[in-house]
Design a protein around this motif. Structure first.
Motif, short mmCIF file in Angstrom:
data_model
loop_
_atom_site.label_atom_id
_atom_site.label_comp_id
_atom_site.label_asym_id
_atom_site.label_seq_id
_atom_site.Cartn_x
_atom_site.Cartn_y
_atom_site.Cartn_z
N ALA A 95 -24.23 55.98 -46.00
CA ALA A 95 -23.19 56.26 -45.02
C ALA A 95 -22.05 55.25 -45.12
CB ALA A 95 -23.78 56.26 -43.61
N LEU A 96 -22.39 53.97 -45.24
CA LEU A 96 -21.36 52.93 -45.34
C LEU A 96 -20.50 53.10 -46.59
CD1 LEU A 96 -23.43 49.81 -44.19
CD2 LEU A 96 -21.66 51.01 -42.88
N VAL A 97 -21.14 53.35 -47.72
CA VAL A 97 -20.40 53.53 -48.98
C VAL A 97 -19.49 54.76 -48.87
CG1 VAL A 97 -20.66 54.10 -51.44
CG2 VAL A 97 -22.09 52.32 -50.41
N SER A 98 -20.00 55.82 -48.27
CA SER A 98 -19.18 57.03 -48.08
C SER A 98 -17.98 56.74 -47.20
CB SER A 98 -20.02 58.15 -47.46
OG SER A 98 -21.09 58.51 -48.30
N LEU A 99 -18.18 55.98 -46.13
CA LEU A 99 -17.07 55.66 -45.22
C LEU A 99 -16.03 54.77 -45.89
CD1 LEU A 99 -19.18 55.18 -41.98
CD2 LEU A 99 -17.44 56.96 -42.36
N VAL A 100 -16.47 53.88 -46.78
CA VAL A 100 -15.53 53.07 -47.55
C VAL A 100 -14.71 53.99 -48.46
CG1 VAL A 100 -15.29 51.32 -49.38
CG2 VAL A 100 -16.85 50.92 -47.46
N GLU A 101 -15.37 54.92 -49.13
CA GLU A 101 -14.69 55.88 -50.00
C GLU A 101 -13.68 56.73 -49.22
OE1 GLU A 101 -13.54 58.32 -53.16
OE2 GLU A 101 -14.59 56.40 -53.21
N MET A 102 -14.02 57.07 -47.98
CA MET A 102 -13.14 57.88 -47.13
C MET A 102 -12.03 57.03 -46.49
SD MET A 102 -16.16 60.02 -45.24
CE MET A 102 -15.11 60.97 -44.14
N GLN A 103 -12.05 55.74 -46.75
CA GLN A 103 -11.09 54.77 -46.21
C GLN A 103 -11.13 54.69 -44.68
OE1 GLN A 103 -7.31 55.78 -48.04
NE2 GLN A 103 -7.98 54.96 -50.00
N ARG A 104 -12.33 54.83 -44.15
CA ARG A 104 -12.52 54.65 -42.71
C ARG A 104 -13.21 53.33 -42.39
NH1 ARG A 104 -14.22 60.64 -40.60
NH2 ARG A 104 -12.39 61.68 -41.42
N ASP B 131 -13.59 49.16 -43.99
CA ASP B 131 -13.24 48.15 -44.99
C ASP B 131 -14.48 47.80 -45.81
OD1 ASP B 131 -10.62 48.00 -44.13
OD2 ASP B 131 -10.99 46.32 -42.79
N ALA B 132 -14.28 47.63 -47.11
CA ALA B 132 -15.39 47.35 -48.02
C ALA B 132 -16.14 46.08 -47.63
CB ALA B 132 -14.88 47.26 -49.45
N TRP B 133 -15.43 45.05 -47.15
CA TRP B 133 -16.10 43.79 -46.83
C TRP B 133 -17.12 43.97 -45.70
CZ3 TRP B 133 -16.23 41.32 -42.16
CH2 TRP B 133 -15.26 41.67 -41.22
N ILE B 134 -16.84 44.90 -44.78
CA ILE B 134 -17.78 45.16 -43.68
C ILE B 134 -19.06 45.78 -44.24
CG2 ILE B 134 -18.19 46.54 -41.60
CD1 ILE B 134 -15.21 46.12 -40.92
N ALA B 135 -18.90 46.75 -45.14
CA ALA B 135 -20.06 47.37 -45.78
C ALA B 135 -20.85 46.33 -46.55
CB ALA B 135 -19.62 48.50 -46.70
N ILE B 136 -20.17 45.42 -47.24
CA ILE B 136 -20.85 44.38 -48.03
C ILE B 136 -21.65 43.44 -47.13
CG2 ILE B 136 -20.44 42.34 -49.48
CD1 ILE B 136 -18.10 44.00 -50.74
N VAL B 137 -21.07 43.06 -45.99
CA VAL B 137 -21.78 42.17 -45.05
C VAL B 137 -23.05 42.85 -44.55
CG1 VAL B 137 -21.68 41.16 -42.72
CG2 VAL B 137 -19.79 40.82 -44.31
N ILE B 138 -22.93 44.12 -44.14
CA ILE B 138 -24.09 44.83 -43.60
C ILE B 138 -25.15 45.07 -44.67
CG2 ILE B 138 -24.86 47.02 -42.57
CD1 ILE B 138 -22.14 47.05 -41.05
N ILE B 139 -24.73 45.55 -45.83
CA ILE B 139 -25.68 45.81 -46.92
C ILE B 139 -26.28 44.50 -47.44
CG2 ILE B 139 -25.91 46.73 -49.27
CD1 ILE B 139 -23.67 48.78 -48.44
N GLY B 140 -25.47 43.46 -47.53
CA GLY B 140 -25.95 42.15 -47.98
C GLY B 140 -27.03 41.60 -47.06
N ARG B 141 -26.85 41.77 -45.77
CA ARG B 141 -27.86 41.33 -44.80
C ARG B 141 -29.17 42.08 -45.03
NH1 ARG B 141 -31.59 43.44 -41.23
NH2 ARG B 141 -31.79 42.24 -39.36
N GLU B 142 -29.07 43.38 -45.30
CA GLU B 142 -30.27 44.18 -45.54
C GLU B 142 -31.02 43.69 -46.77
OE1 GLU B 142 -31.37 46.14 -43.27
OE2 GLU B 142 -29.53 46.04 -42.10
N PHE B 143 -30.29 43.41 -47.85
CA PHE B 143 -30.91 42.88 -49.06
C PHE B 143 -31.56 41.52 -48.79
CE2 PHE B 143 -28.20 45.80 -51.60
CZ PHE B 143 -29.20 46.35 -52.39
N ALA B 144 -30.88 40.65 -48.04
CA ALA B 144 -31.40 39.31 -47.76
C ALA B 144 -32.69 39.38 -46.95
CB ALA B 144 -30.34 38.48 -47.03
N VAL B 145 -32.71 40.21 -45.91
CA VAL B 145 -33.91 40.32 -45.08
C VAL B 145 -35.04 40.98 -45.86
CG1 VAL B 145 -34.89 41.35 -42.98
CG2 VAL B 145 -32.67 40.21 -42.89
N THR B 146 -34.71 41.96 -46.70
CA THR B 146 -35.73 42.59 -47.54
C THR B 146 -36.33 41.56 -48.49
OG1 THR B 146 -34.67 44.75 -47.40
CG2 THR B 146 -36.17 44.40 -49.25
#
Length: 194
Positions: free
Chosen positions: A88-97, A99-114
């Motif tokens: 969903a985040l990657v799709s929203l970045v592609e749709m320009q709704r 910012d990529a840095w927000i998606a990176i922060v959220i996804i990065g946190r998921e990778f770190a906790v995993t």
């Protein structure tokens, strides 16, 4: 394969469906809501995303209630959650709704906790989902839905709900990530000394 795992698998299979309806340009109509035009395919994607998000709580409830908790379910459930949110985040970045840095922060946190959970598992510990982690997921889902709907219906009253929800999601994502690492710092220290 039990019912809970089948529901989790269904959530995984819904991920590409959400992305198709968000990113492929269908001309199946649109709705005008004030100054915002909302495409029908985006509304369909949002409904599928909500359905998939609801199954997250449902599969866990069924597994616990019927004593069907399995190792496969423990593996698939967080994987399905991360796939759904990431797609969903990657799709929203592609749709320009978004910012990529927000998606990176959220996804990065998921990778770190995993990664922390994997380290803990290797040391014989299990890190359960925290209340902050559960709140984070709910706020992320609310933010994603509002972005998919392009801030409708709040756009009609000029209230930036999706912006507020997104910033709240970023904040709780960072706080809950730090909380996981702080509460489980002994695991990180254990691996350093060995």
């Amino acid at each position: 394969m039990n019912l809970a795992n089948k529901i989790t698998l269904a959530r995984i299979f819904l991920v590409p469906v959400v992305m198709i309806f968000l990113l492929v340009r269908f001309d199946i109509g649109q709705i005008q809501m004030g100054s915002v035009v909302l495409k029908m395919n985006e509304m369909i994607a949002t409904l599928i995303f909500i359905l998939a998000a609801v199954t997250d709580g449902l599969d866990g409830y069924i597994a616990r209630k019927n004593k069907m908790v399995t190792n496969l379910g423990k593996f698939l459930d967080p994987l399905a959650d991360k796939l759904l949110i990431t797609a969903a985040l990657v799709s929203l970045v592609e749709m320009q709704r978004l910012d990529a840095w927000i998606a990176i922060v959220i996804i990065g946190r998921e990778f770190a906790v995993t990664a922390l959970r994997l380290i803990a598992a290797a040391e014989g510990y299990i890190i359960a989902a925290s209340p902050l982690g559960k709140l984070k997921t709910i706020i992320q889902i609310v933010a994603i839905v509002s972005l998919m709907l392009n801030n409708v219906p709040f756009s009609t009253i000029s209230f930036p709900f999706s912006l507020v929800a997104t910033w709240l999601a970023v904040l709780i994502t960072i706080i809950s990530g730090l909380d996981y690492f702080y509460k489980n710092r002994k695991i990180v220290t254990l691996t350093k000394t060995q």
